[in-house]
Every structure is written in structure tokens, then in C-alpha cells.
Design a protein around this motif. Structure first.
Motif, PDB file in Angstrom:
ATOM      1  N   ASP A 370      62.502  66.690  46.611  1.00 53.50           N
ATOM      2  CA  ASP A 370      61.215  66.133  46.185  1.00 53.50           C
ATOM      3  C   ASP A 370      61.274  65.592  44.760  1.00 53.50           C
ATOM      4  O   ASP A 370      60.632  64.586  44.439  1.00 53.50           O
ATOM      5  CB  ASP A 370      60.137  67.212  46.285  1.00 53.50           C
ATOM      6  N   VAL A 371      62.027  66.255  43.900  1.00 51.21           N
ATOM      7  CA  VAL A 371      62.189  65.784  42.524  1.00 51.21           C
ATOM      8  C   VAL A 371      62.843  64.409  42.508  1.00 51.21           C
ATOM      9  O   VAL A 371      62.378  63.483  41.827  1.00 51.21           O
ATOM     10  CB  VAL A 371      63.023  66.790  41.706  1.00 51.21           C
ATOM     11  N   ILE A 372      63.928  64.280  43.270  1.00 52.59           N
ATOM     12  CA  ILE A 372      64.676  63.030  43.261  1.00 52.59           C
ATOM     13  C   ILE A 372      63.856  61.895  43.866  1.00 52.59           C
ATOM     14  O   ILE A 372      63.852  60.764  43.363  1.00 52.59           O
ATOM     15  CB  ILE A 372      66.002  63.195  44.041  1.00 52.59           C
ATOM     16  N   GLU A 373      63.140  62.191  44.956  1.00 51.04           N
ATOM     17  CA  GLU A 373      62.428  61.139  45.673  1.00 51.04           C
ATOM     18  C   GLU A 373      61.030  60.858  45.128  1.00 51.04           C
ATOM     19  O   GLU A 373      60.568  59.715  45.174  1.00 51.04           O
ATOM     20  CB  GLU A 373      62.320  61.507  47.157  1.00 51.04           C
ATOM     21  N   LYS A 379      63.125  54.348  39.808  1.00 51.97           N
ATOM     22  CA  LYS A 379      64.415  54.427  39.116  1.00 51.97           C
ATOM     23  C   LYS A 379      64.861  53.064  38.596  1.00 51.97           C
ATOM     24  O   LYS A 379      65.938  52.953  38.015  1.00 51.97           O
ATOM     25  CB  LYS A 379      65.475  55.016  40.058  1.00 51.97           C
ATOM     26  N   THR A 380      64.013  52.062  38.801  1.00 52.10           N
ATOM     27  CA  THR A 380      64.331  50.709  38.344  1.00 52.10           C
ATOM     28  C   THR A 380      63.740  50.430  36.968  1.00 52.10           C
ATOM     29  O   THR A 380      64.442  49.980  36.053  1.00 52.10           O
ATOM     30  CB  THR A 380      63.803  49.672  39.349  1.00 52.10           C
ATOM     31  N   ASN A 425      70.469  56.185  44.426  1.00 45.05           N
ATOM     32  CA  ASN A 425      69.115  56.287  43.879  1.00 45.05           C
ATOM     33  C   ASN A 425      68.068  56.441  44.968  1.00 45.05           C
ATOM     34  O   ASN A 425      67.066  57.143  44.797  1.00 45.05           O
ATOM     35  CB  ASN A 425      68.792  55.058  43.031  1.00 45.05           C
ATOM     36  N   ASP A 426      68.282  55.756  46.080  1.00 44.11           N
ATOM     37  CA  ASP A 426      67.302  55.758  47.160  1.00 44.11           C
ATOM     38  C   ASP A 426      68.011  55.933  48.500  1.00 44.11           C
ATOM     39  O   ASP A 426      69.228  55.692  48.626  1.00 44.11           O
ATOM     40  CB  ASP A 426      66.514  54.449  47.159  1.00 44.11           C
ATOM     41  N   ASN A 427      67.253  56.328  49.501  1.00 45.52           N
ATOM     42  CA  ASN A 427      67.803  56.438  50.842  1.00 45.52           C
ATOM     43  C   ASN A 427      67.995  55.042  51.423  1.00 45.52           C
ATOM     44  O   ASN A 427      67.078  54.218  51.388  1.00 45.52           O
ATOM     45  CB  ASN A 427      66.857  57.242  51.732  1.00 45.52           C
ATOM     46  N   PRO A 428      69.177  54.733  51.979  1.00 46.96           N
ATOM     47  CA  PRO A 428      69.412  53.390  52.532  1.00 46.96           C
ATOM     48  C   PRO A 428      68.598  53.166  53.803  1.00 46.96           C
ATOM     49  O   PRO A 428      68.189  54.127  54.467  1.00 46.96           O
ATOM     50  CB  PRO A 428      70.920  53.407  52.832  1.00 46.96           C
ATOM     51  N   TYR A 598      58.999  73.096  48.953  1.00 51.94           N
ATOM     52  CA  TYR A 598      59.987  72.110  48.529  1.00 51.94           C
ATOM     53  C   TYR A 598      60.984  71.893  49.663  1.00 51.94           C
ATOM     54  O   TYR A 598      61.054  72.678  50.618  1.00 51.94           O
ATOM     55  CB  TYR A 598      60.732  72.571  47.263  1.00 51.94           C
ATOM     56  N   ARG A 599      61.771  70.825  49.524  1.00 47.68           N
ATOM     57  CA  ARG A 599      62.796  70.511  50.526  1.00 47.68           C
ATOM     58  C   ARG A 599      64.170  70.492  49.881  1.00 47.68           C
ATOM     59  O   ARG A 599      64.348  70.033  48.759  1.00 47.68           O
ATOM     60  CB  ARG A 599      62.517  69.160  51.182  1.00 47.68           C
TER      61      ARG A 599
END
Length: 650
Positions: A370-373, A379-380, A425-428, A598-599
Motif C-alpha cells: 500500500d505504501v508503494i502503490e 512517482k513522476t 515504479n508501477d504495475n505493468p 495492509y497488503r
């Protein structure tokens, strides 16, 4: 990891430790002592020695991984990682352990704060007879207030009388104690000491890193803000010892919110030698440590073990070691490349190195998916994700004496300095195809056609493989052409307070109803921080210059109405992993709401299936338990001992 037990607070023996103030021509050098006396504090040498000890004592708390864990694990920022023991798992509150008076590592704060408070009281009570400047006594006042503020946020009401009377220097071990209430701690100790400190401290630091009026203003504003929340108590969180939510000085919560706003904005307008760094990257970039944005830190040095307070070659984690930065570093040394372009012959391509992206891996704590997403969704434009995590692990096998190129994902050639493993950075759009188990990378990373680096998407982050925490990473200038000393504790200062927090304090107070100045609404203040976050000068994980200004996009994306939830999101982006989070969530009474689930993927290489974990955060947990060692040391009846403990932990 072993638990380290320290003698109860009511014994007044304390060592005086030398403090090295890096970057300054003056060094505070004192002979260690085993006990302080009133006569000693009546001398200039005694006052200087006591003040030096107060700075040195910061190292026992800030940079200590066990205390650091209590500030992060169990929040919406951090969960436990694959190698965590019960020191870390219990704080997660997901059924893998219980926070009790014997398992809570908030004991690190309790056992180290009270001796420092007693030292500060000795300086304040007797130091005026030494003929030293009032500004030096004011440094002791700051630290007494600082430690009481940390304690009251953590444990609730705590004793002001350590055996000789309230706020008096105590020389005799005592086995009785009475806890004061939260309002008493704030109005008798914290506020008066900080107000006096602001009056007497200098505008500019006496030495590099010593406290000033601005530092004291930060903590007074923060204490006013925290106390205002406590008075208001929006979610009916219990306090202890029992006390009415009324102020002995007759002020209401709104008065304190206004004071917090006024003091914070005054400091912004009158920064003295402090200010904001031009980019977020510069704030935490190791070669730029002790920059003008940092108001207070626990200092270390690589030039001398004596002044560092810890070994420069190896650390077991304890004492004055600065080892908190190891906790959120996964074992990247497992990554493998091949020495052959056609047959997989594994070679360790990312070696353990004393470098900010790398350092010593302990795998005790990790970020959630969850933090990353979500927290770092942008992130840009926003540079703070890139300035917080290590997301690209680059080859350094040449520094270990391994020559020639290697072959990595898809058997493509890589050279030292090339990316070996990248956290995307992101899920493809199309899910990655991961190997069944460790795979060629040995950590379960995917191979994507045309890429020489192995990759992992945010949805694949697990308890065993995850982005490391770059901002607390190791840094040495004595590595030469090799890997340096990655097994030593960090010789960087551990940052405790930053000038940027004035903007957040004022914004939070404004949201809570403080009257604002023109140009300093909550949105104005938050946008100063967000605009700075949009300015890039370096792509940290791309390892290349990046001169881009996305401040306009950052400001445009700020909501028209700022809420407490939004401020907490911004605080997490700004201070992720720095030890602020539990206190932020407890102050605003948002812990149970924002950290309830959280995940994360599992604890084995190749596990990329996210699972949701639910925390059982109860209202009584908003206070940490008094350490059992303290309770056991008291010579009181069982009933009185039970009454001394915070409810829920008996």
C-alpha cells in the motif's frame, strides 16, 4: 536479536559520554564519570560535561533499531519482514505476538530518558553557581522538556519526582514512584522549560548541532499541537493516570492550536541559520548530512571510535550503535548473475557495501504494498519516492575482486554499475511472469524480454524482497576502491528534527481551527513542501542527472480543502521511515483507522501473491506499557504496582 536490559530509572548513576560535533573546530571532550553530584554541577567543567552527556545520550534512543521499530512497525508505513524476531513481530498487532510490558521495545526510551532528565535537572538546579552563561543552562532545559515530551506521548503521565521532589536533581536510588498526570507533565515541565529555553538559547548554535531558539520553538509548537489534540480527544482515547481533559492553566484546545500555529509560522518567517534544502534529495543525501534543514540529530563520526561511541568495523546492534538503517534493508546479497553467457553459473553480483543504496541487511522491517502503490502513487512529479527508497540494485562485483562482465536477465551482458534488479515504479499492464521459486535471480524476480535487469512489480513486493530504505543508508568516505565497512553501524548522524516540520505543524493547527495569516493557510503551507518535492536535480535510482521542475503540477494536484488525513499522507511522503509515524497517528488518534490493514506478499523467494492482514488496534494501545523491569524494581504493594501500569497491560 537479544533484548538489552538497563537498570531502572530511579538509580541515578549515569556515564558521561564524549560528544563529537562533526564539522566544527571545537570538540566537546570530557572524562567519563560514573556519578554526578551537586558539587560537580556547580563547576564549569561539570555543566559542560553534563550538557555533553545530554547530546551523547540521544544515540541510545535515536538510531537504536528496537526503539525505531516501535515508531514504525504496526503503522500504515511498515510491517515486519522475513527475519523479524519477536522484538519486531509483536509491534505489528496481527496475531504474531502481543505487546506486553515485557515485549514492548518502548523500554529503550523509558530507560534512557529518565537518567538524561535527572542530569538536566542537576544542571538547571546547580549550574547557575558555576558562572556559565544562561544559554548553556537553557540547553539542559531544552533536553529535560524534550525527553518529557517523548515520554508523555509514549506512556501517558510519568513521574516528575525522581526521588528528591518534582523536577529536582536526585542523587539517591529510590524504589518508590508516583506518576503525574498528562496535564501536569505538560504544564509543569514541558511548556515552562521550553519557554525559558527559547528566551535564553542563542539564535545560532554554540557548536555545530547544538540547540537554538528555533529548535526549542519547534518542540514547543509540536507540544502545544499534541496537547491540544489530547484536550480535544475526538475519538475518546483513554488516558492514564486518570485526568480530566481540562487544562490547569485555564486554556482550551483551540488556544493551544493557535499557539502552535503562531510559533511555527514565526519560526518560518525568522529561520535564523535554518531553512529548506532546494530539493528533497538534498535533505537525506549522505554527503550533505548536517545541512541547514536538520535541527537536531544524534551525531556519529567515522574519524574516531572514541567520539563515534561505536566500533568502526563491526557492530552487533546495541548501545550507541546507529543500526536502525539496517532494519528495512533486505538481503540483496542473494542476487545472482552468471559468469557464462549460455549456461547459468551463479555469481554474487551485488555485494554488501558501505554505500547509501546498500549497507547491512537485517530484513526485520519492510514497507507494505500500500505504501508503494498509494502513499507514493505519483512517482513522476513527486521526487520523494525516489529520494526515500532504493529501487535499483546495481552491480559492484568488481569491488570484491571479481573481474570482467557478467550475464544477467535473458543472459544479457552487464557491467559494474549496471542495474541487476529493479523494483518497477508501477504495475505493468500485463502481469509479470515470475519463476516458480528463486529463479535465475535467486530472489524470484522476473525476466522481461529485452531487459538485462531482473524486475519485480509493486504487487510482487514481499516480506523477503522489497525496496530498501535509501534515506537511512550507510555512508563512508574511507571505502577506497573496495566495499568498505558495511558491517559497522552507520557513522551518519541520525536525524531527529527538521525545519520542514514547522510547515506541517502550522498546517495541522490551521486545519484544527487556528486563525491563519495571509499566505499561510493550510494549503499554502503544504504547497511549499509539495512544490519543493516537485523539483528534481538527480535521479537517485537512475543514477543520473535529472534537472526537472514539476512543482507546478504538484501544487495543482493539491486538494482545495486540506484535511488531517491529507496532512498525514503528506507527512508520510515527507518523513517515511524516519520514526515519526506512530507518534503522528497517535497524536491525531488515527492509528486504528489508517493502519487497520495492509497488503504484502509472503516470506519466501518467488512468493508474489499479495495477502491482506488485519490489525487489532485497541484504544488502550495508544499508550505503550511501562517496562516490566521498572514495575518489578518498585518497592510497593502488588496493588500499587498494578495501578502504576497502563491499563490493558496488566
Amino acid at each position: 536479536m537479544k533484548r538489552i536490559h538497563i537498570v531502572p530509572i530511579f538509580k541515578t548513576l549515569i556515564l558521561m559520554f564524549a560528544l563529537f560535533i562533526s564539522g566544527c573546530s571545537k570538540i566537546l571532550k570530557e572524562t567519563p564519570r560514573s556519578i554526578y553530584t551537586p558539587e560537580f554541577f556547580k563547576t564549569e567543567k561539570g555543566v559542560m560535561g553534563g550538557v555533553t552527556a545530554l547530546y551523547s545520550n540521544l544515540r541510545y534512543i535515536f538510531g537504536n533499531a528496537y526503539y525505531y521499530n516501535t515508531c514504525e512497525t504496526g503503522t500504515d508505513e511498515v510491517t515486519y519482514a522475513q527475519s523479524a524476531d519477536q522484538n519486531f513481530k509483536v509491534m505489528d498487532i496481527t496475531g504474531v505476538g502481543d505487546i506486553t510490558s515485557t515485549t514492548s521495545r518502548a523500554d529503550v526510551l523509558w530507560y534512557n530518558a529518565f537518567p538524561a532528565i535527572n542530569t538536566a535537572s542537576g544542571i538547571i538546579e546547580y549550574g547557575t553557581e558555576a558562572g556559565v552563561p544562561a544559554s548553556l543552562i537553557a540547553e539542559a532545559r531544552f533536553f529535560r522538556a524534550f525527553y518529557y515530551f517523548m515520554l508523555v506521548q509514549t506512556f501517558g503521565g510519568v513521574p516528575l519526582d525522581l526521588g528528591a521532589g518534582e523536577l529536582k536533581f536526585n542523587t539517591n536510588p529510590v524504589r518508590l514512584s508516583k506518576r503525574n498526570t498528562v496535564p501536569e507533565v505538560y504544564t509543569k515541565a514541558i511548556f515552562p522549560d521550553l519557554i525559558q529555553a527559547i528566551n535564553d538559547l542563542p539564535d545560532n548554535p554554540r557548536l555545530t548541532g547544538t540547540v537554538t531558539k528555533t529548535v526549542a520553538r519547534l518542540y514547543l509548537a509540536k507540544a502545544y499541537l499534541t496537547y491540544a489534540w489530547w484536550l480535544q480527544n475526538p475519538n475518546n482515547i483513554p488516558t492514564y493516570p486518570a485526568a480530566d481533559r481540562t487544562d490547569p492553566d485555564g486554556h482550551n484546545a483551540q488556544w493551544y492550536f493557535q499557539q502552535a500555529y503562531d510559533i511555527a509560522t514565526y519560526a518560518i518567517d525568522n529561520p535564523g541559520p535554518y531553512g529548506l534544502q532546494p530539493t528533497y534529495y538534498d535533505v537525506n543525501w549522505a554527503p550533505n548530512d548536517r545541512n541547514n534543514e536538520i535541527l537536531l540529530y544524534a551525531d556519529h563520526t567515522e574519524t574516531s571510535e572514541y567520539y563515534n561511541g561505536a566500533s568502526l568495523t563491526y557492530s552487533g546492534g546495541g548501545g550507541q550503535d546507529n543500526f536502525a538503517g539496517w532494519m528495512m534493508q533486505w538481503n540483496y546479497t542473494v542476487i545472482r548473475s552468471s559468469s557464462s553467457p549460455s549456461t547459468w553459473v551463479p555469481v554474487s553480483s551485488v555485494q554488501r557495501e558501505a554505500e547509501q543504496h546498500l549497507g547491512r541487511p537485517w530484513i526485520r522491517m519492510c514497507p507494505t504494498i500500500d505504501v508503494i502503490e498509494n502513499t507514493f502513487a505519483d512517482k513522476t512529479n513527486d521526487s520523494r519516492y525516489d529520494g526515500t527508497f532504493t529501487t535499483v540494485y546495481r552491480g559492484n562485483w568488481n569491488k570484491a575482486g571479481i573481474s570482467g562482465p557478467l550475464y544477467n536477465a535473458n543472459f544479457m551482458q552487464v557491467n559494474p554499475g549496471d542495474a541487476i534488479l529493479t523494483f518497477l515504479n508501477d504495475n505493468p499492464p500485463s502481469p509479470l511472469t515470475y519463476p516458480n521459486g528463486p529463479g535465475h535471480s535467486n530472489v524470484g524476480a522476473a525476466e522481461v524480454p529485452g531487459r538485462s535487469d531482473f524486475v519485480i512489480a509493486p504487487e510482487g513486493i514481499s516480506r523477503i524482497v522489497y525496496p530498501g530504505l535509501w534515506k537511512l543508508g550507510e555512508y563512508r568516505t574511507d571505502n577506497g576502491n573496495g566495499l568498505g565497512q558495511p558491517n559497522a553501524a552507520s557513522t551518519r548522524p541520525f536525524n531527529i528534527a527538521k525545519f520542514s516540520e514547522f510547515y506541517f505543524i502550522a498546517a495541522e493547527a490551521a486545519v484544527k481551527g487556528a486563525n491563519t495569516q495571509v499566505g499561510k493557510t493550510a494549503r499554502d503551507l503544504i504547497n511549499v513542501i509539495r512544490a519543493r518535492a516537485g523539483k528534481w536535480r538527480w535521479d537517485n535510482n537512475g543514477d543520473s542527472t535529472k534537472i526537472e521542475d514539476h512543482s507546478a503540477q504538484m501544487v495543482a494536484a493539491t486538494p482545495a480543502t486540506i484535511t488531517i488525513d491529507y496532512i498525514l499522507q503528506e507527512r508520510s511522503r515527507e518523513y517515511y521511515g524516519e520514526g515519526y509515524r506512530w507518534y503522528d497517528l497517535v497524536r491525531t488518534q488515527k492509528w486504528g483507522e489508517l493502519a487497520q490493514s495492509y497488503r504484502i506478499c509472503g516470506p519466501t523467494y518467488g512468493d508474489h501473491t499479495p495477502k491482506t492482514y488485519t490489525r487489532n488496534i485497541q484504544p488502550y494501545m495508544y499508550l505503550r506499557p511501562i517496562p516490566q523491569g521498572e514495575i518489578d524494581a518498585l518497592q510497593m504493594s502488588d496493588a500499587d504496582k498494578q495501578a502504576y501500569q497502563n491499563p490493558g497491560y496488566n
